[in-house]
Design an enzyme around this catalytic site. Sequence first.
Site, PDB file in Angstrom:
ATOM      1  N   HIS A 121      12.354  -1.536   0.271  1.00 53.76           N
ATOM      2  CA  HIS A 121      11.932  -2.081  -0.772  1.00 53.76           C
ATOM      3  C   HIS A 121      12.811  -3.639  -1.074  1.00 53.76           C
ATOM      4  O   HIS A 121      12.028  -4.494  -1.323  1.00 53.76           O
ATOM      5  CB  HIS A 121      12.415  -0.957  -2.001  1.00 53.76           C
ATOM      6  N   GLU A 122      14.116  -3.472  -0.874  1.00 52.71           N
ATOM      7  CA  GLU A 122      14.895  -4.691  -1.480  1.00 52.71           C
ATOM      8  C   GLU A 122      14.581  -5.797  -0.070  1.00 52.71           C
ATOM      9  O   GLU A 122      14.580  -6.887  -0.290  1.00 52.71           O
ATOM     10  CB  GLU A 122      16.343  -4.221  -1.313  1.00 52.71           C
ATOM     11  N   HIS A 125      11.504  -7.955  -0.700  1.00 48.63           N
ATOM     12  CA  HIS A 125      11.530  -8.809  -1.408  1.00 48.63           C
ATOM     13  C   HIS A 125      12.207  -9.974  -0.704  1.00 48.63           C
ATOM     14  O   HIS A 125      11.415 -11.274  -1.227  1.00 48.63           O
ATOM     15  CB  HIS A 125      12.779  -8.622  -2.724  1.00 48.63           C
ATOM     16  N   GLU A 184       7.504  -6.197  -7.720  1.00 51.69           N
ATOM     17  CA  GLU A 184       8.051  -4.949  -7.408  1.00 51.69           C
ATOM     18  C   GLU A 184       7.008  -4.109  -7.004  1.00 51.69           C
ATOM     19  O   GLU A 184       7.257  -3.278  -5.964  1.00 51.69           O
ATOM     20  CB  GLU A 184       8.544  -4.248  -8.767  1.00 51.69           C
TER      21      GLU A 184
END
Length: 265
Positions: A121-122, A125, A184
């Site tokens: 997920h990070e 980004h 997100e």
Amino acid sequence: MRRLALPLAAALLLQACATSPLGRSQLKLFTDDDMAQMGVAAFAQTAKKTPVESGGQANAFVSCVAQSVTRVAGYNANWEVKVFRSDEVNAFALPGGKIGVYTGLFKVVRNQDQLAAVLAHEVSHVVAGHGNERVSQQYATQGALGVVGAIVGDDGSGGGGLAQAALGLGAQYGILLPFSRAQESEADLLGLDFMSRAGFDPRQAVVLWQNMSQLGGKPPELLSDHPSDTTRIAQIQQRLPQDLPLYEQARAAGNKPQCGAVPNA
């Protein structure tokens, strides 16, 4: 501070239109080199303010998962990974190839697949340019000619702190401030793709966010201003039929990470 002339501002905005990996329109005013410089400065600031974990088990576990995820993410960087001693339930990735994981996260993740869900997920980004988008939105709103030099410069005059603020990093622990809900959700779905292609079970992403939502007291920073738990989990579950085949293909091709057990928090 001087304001950008309207014709110049309009030209910059027209030239900076981009598209995210999932097809969403983005505003990106900065180069990859600019963003990498900001990320490196912010990471250095965080490492100065937060104790770095030297234990072999924690570093080996996190590095194993991070390397497996970044190998398939398609971001050209030699990733640096640090484990920070803090009770914060959090992790982050920065432009320039920097990953930080707080030991408080070990209270929530139960296995390597769940940590992979967080790190994927990070990293998403970064790959999707959300940091560039965030800084560009701030820059476009302020319209100040001096902002670029102030953010990118790190000559002892506070540039590193400005880089942290621009990238959404809090001053105390280097905590990522929330991206927009659209960003997100995009990181959730793109991250699910990455973890699946790396050989981690994408179904564990659902379990991870269920674990997060069950924490008592103040929600962890990873959940700040994110989509609601039910929305997030539903979006991930809808994506699973697309990602389970990627996971099976990765496993069949020999991508079977063996990163060990989660260290004690």
